[in-house]
Write an enzyme that holds these catalytic residues in place. Structure first.
Site, PDB file in Angstrom:
ATOM      1  N   LYS A   3      47.863  58.673  -3.404  1.00  0.00           N
ATOM      2  CA  LYS A   3      46.643  57.713  -3.294  1.00  0.00           C
ATOM      3  C   LYS A   3      45.401  58.325  -2.636  1.00  0.00           C
ATOM      4  CE  LYS A   3      44.539  55.101  -1.165  1.00  0.00           C
ATOM      5  NZ  LYS A   3      43.001  54.913  -1.137  1.00  0.00           N
ATOM      6  N   CYS A  61      38.619  65.252  11.821  1.00  0.00           N
ATOM      7  CA  CYS A  61      39.544  64.400  13.021  1.00  0.00           C
ATOM      8  C   CYS A  61      39.777  65.554  14.306  1.00  0.00           C
ATOM      9  CB  CYS A  61      40.719  63.722  12.463  1.00  0.00           C
ATOM     10  SG  CYS A  61      41.745  64.973  11.655  1.00  0.00           S
ATOM     11  N   GLU A 115      35.965  57.451  18.098  1.00  0.00           N
ATOM     12  CA  GLU A 115      35.873  58.552  17.271  1.00  0.00           C
ATOM     13  C   GLU A 115      34.488  58.103  16.411  1.00  0.00           C
ATOM     14  OE1 GLU A 115      38.524  61.311  14.295  1.00  0.00           O
ATOM     15  OE2 GLU A 115      38.644  58.854  14.206  1.00  0.00           O
ATOM     16  N   GLU A 121      49.157  61.069  10.316  1.00  0.00           N
ATOM     17  CA  GLU A 121      47.972  61.983  10.996  1.00  0.00           C
ATOM     18  C   GLU A 121      46.539  61.257  11.174  1.00  0.00           C
ATOM     19  OE1 GLU A 121      44.913  63.866  11.617  1.00  0.00           O
ATOM     20  OE2 GLU A 121      45.187  64.903   9.568  1.00  0.00           O
TER      21      GLU A 121
END
Length: 480
Positions: free
Chosen positions: A179, A287, A387, A253
């Site tokens: 996906k 990230c 973040e 992750e």
């Protein structure tokens, strides 16, 4: 204009269950660069059914490791042959600067080769002699495929994220429903064409661009055996809860807020050159970006000045321009999110050294951000804890090395990080004390043979190499 009006389901192109095509907008000027079909739950049902049949009844899980390795080598070669096209397409969709997407192509080869090496050396079946001399049996330990894998990836580095999951999953004999994000519909349809050309058996893999609701339908599907996810920590928590309800295997992750620790003896020119890439790769939409810069008080203003000069020197603009270092954010909402965080930093009392919420002059039609640096930042501030996913760096002072390690570890995240020092062994000692999944010393690259993943809210499980391959197997013991 690229038009993709079909979905790659079970190794073949077929009409989607819905008729609407999604406009894919350029992050540079928001013009439409393509249109693509999007998967709905009915398409997920077809893809999962094909994967289920291919795993339960088809030849793929019963092929030899050598056969699977040969097909992945073919996929790798097909991708290498179209590396320039892939880089240009990802830049057009994502706004990633062309230097970054081109530089990443050899890394995709190294990533796949590390998995292939691990598969060649893997003990797919081993006989264990008993530790008890009086035992009258032996054990045969097999490493077998899990089943149907739902691999869900983000938009920021689609080929890397996709191949990090489908390559080990396929090498282990699993079937996969991949996906992908709507933003990457064009490049991921190119990946689907490469998979088709590779010659995998029917049903083994599907590639579905889809929204978040359809993604949740996929990971909740009762015929999915494992979820492999890369994305935000918030989404990861939701996926983990869904996997827990059904006792599915899961690897995650997730996000990061990584610290770069600059020790007092570091060469500041080297540090600045290295942080240009470690902190600002892919427009800061990474990230692993080292966005918390920890500087000793004795050199604090020197570090701030050097980083200010760096950010102000970086060309911002059209991602297809080879001179551009920072391109646009992927979508207008991501641009607005980063601008809001810059405002939060000012409200929290941090010193705005350079940049700010204003859009760079002449780039108002795109999703652009002015590279921004904050100083006098406390680690408790939101801009140091959360973040941001954009070209925004914060510089945090520390008193001594114990204080630096404490600050680096004072985060819910633990994905990446770095240490800079003139004494490599000393830097290695500091790196050992950092609670994070990957630490680079003096700007060393992340390798693909060692495991990659995070501590804490940065995820569960690991990718790359032999450890990454084990995330897609089940252990079976047969006693004879």
């Amino acid at each position: 204009m690229i038009i993709n009006d079909r979905l790659f389901i079970g190794g073949a192109w077929s009409a989607p269950s819905g008729s609407a095509l999604l406009d894919i907008a350029s992050p540079h000027d928001r013009s439409v660069i393509g249109r693509a079909a999007q998967a709905l739950p009915a398409d997920v049902d077809r893809a999962v059914a094909a994967a289920r049949a291919a795993f339960d009844e088809g030849p793929w899980p019963r092929t030899s490791p050598a056969e699977r390795i040969a097909l992945i080598r073919r996929l790798n070669a097909l991708r290498e042959a179209r590396a320039a096209e892939i880089a240009a397409l990802v830049s057009a969709e994502n706004g990633s600067a062309i230097w970054f997407t081109r530089a990443g192509q050899p890394g995709l080869t190294r990533q796949a080769n590390a998995y292939l090496k691990a598969a060649e050396e893997f003990g797919w079946e081993e006989t264990l002699e008993p530790s008890d001399p009086a035992a009258t049996f032996r054990s045969v330990v097999r490493r077998e495929a899990i089943g149907v894998i739902a691999a869900v990836i983000p938009w920021n580095s689609p080929f890397s994220a996709a191949l990090a999951k489908i390559v080990p999953a396929l090498l282990a004999g699993n079937t996969v429903v991949l996906k992908v994000s709507p933003e990457n519909s064009l490049s991921m349809n190119l990946l689907a064409r490469l998979l088709e050309e590779t010659g995998l058996p029917r049903g083994v893999i599907s590639v579905l661009p889809a929204d978040r609701e359809t993604s949740e339908y996929l990971v909740s599907h009762p015929d999915v055996d494992k979820i492999a996810f890369t994305g935000s920590t918030r989404a990861g928590r939701r996926i983990a809860s869904l996997a827990g309800e059904q006792l599915k295997r899961v690897s995650l992750e997730l996000g990061g807020k990584s610290a770069a620790v600059i020790l007092a003896d570091a060469d500041l020119a080297q540090v600045t050159r290295g942080l240009k890439y470690a902190s600002l790769l892919n427009n800061g939409e990474a990230c692993i970006a080292h966005t918390r810069i920890l500087a000793p008080r004795s050199r604090y203003e020197d570090v701030v000045t050097s980083l200010k000069e760096l950010l102000e020197s970086l060309p911002v603009g059209d991602p297809s321009d080879e001179q551009t270092f920072i391109g646009p954010m992927v979508r207008p909402d991501q641009q607005q999110r980063v601008r809001e965080y810059i405002g939060i930093g000012v409200q929290e009392g941090a010193r705005l050294v350079t940049g700010g919420p204003q859009v760079p002059t002449g780039l108002e039609n795109g999703n652009y951000i002015t590279p921004t640096l904050f100083a006098d930042v406390d680690n408790s501030m939101r801009i140091a804890r959360e973040e941001i996913f954009g070209p925004v760096l914060v510089v945090i002072p520390y008193d001594d090395e114990d204080d630096a390690v404490r600050i680096a570890n004072a985060s819910e995240y633990g994905l990446s990080g770095g240490v800079w020092s003139a004494d490599q062994d000393h830097a290695l000692d500091v790196a050992r004390r950092m609670r994070t999944g990957t630490v680079t010393v003096n700007g060393a690259p992340i390798g693909f043979d060692g495991p990659f993943g995070g501590f804490g809210a940065s995820g569960v499980g690991r990718e790359y190499g032999a450890v990454g391959l084990t995330q897609y197997i089940e252990y079976k013991t047969i006693t004879v």
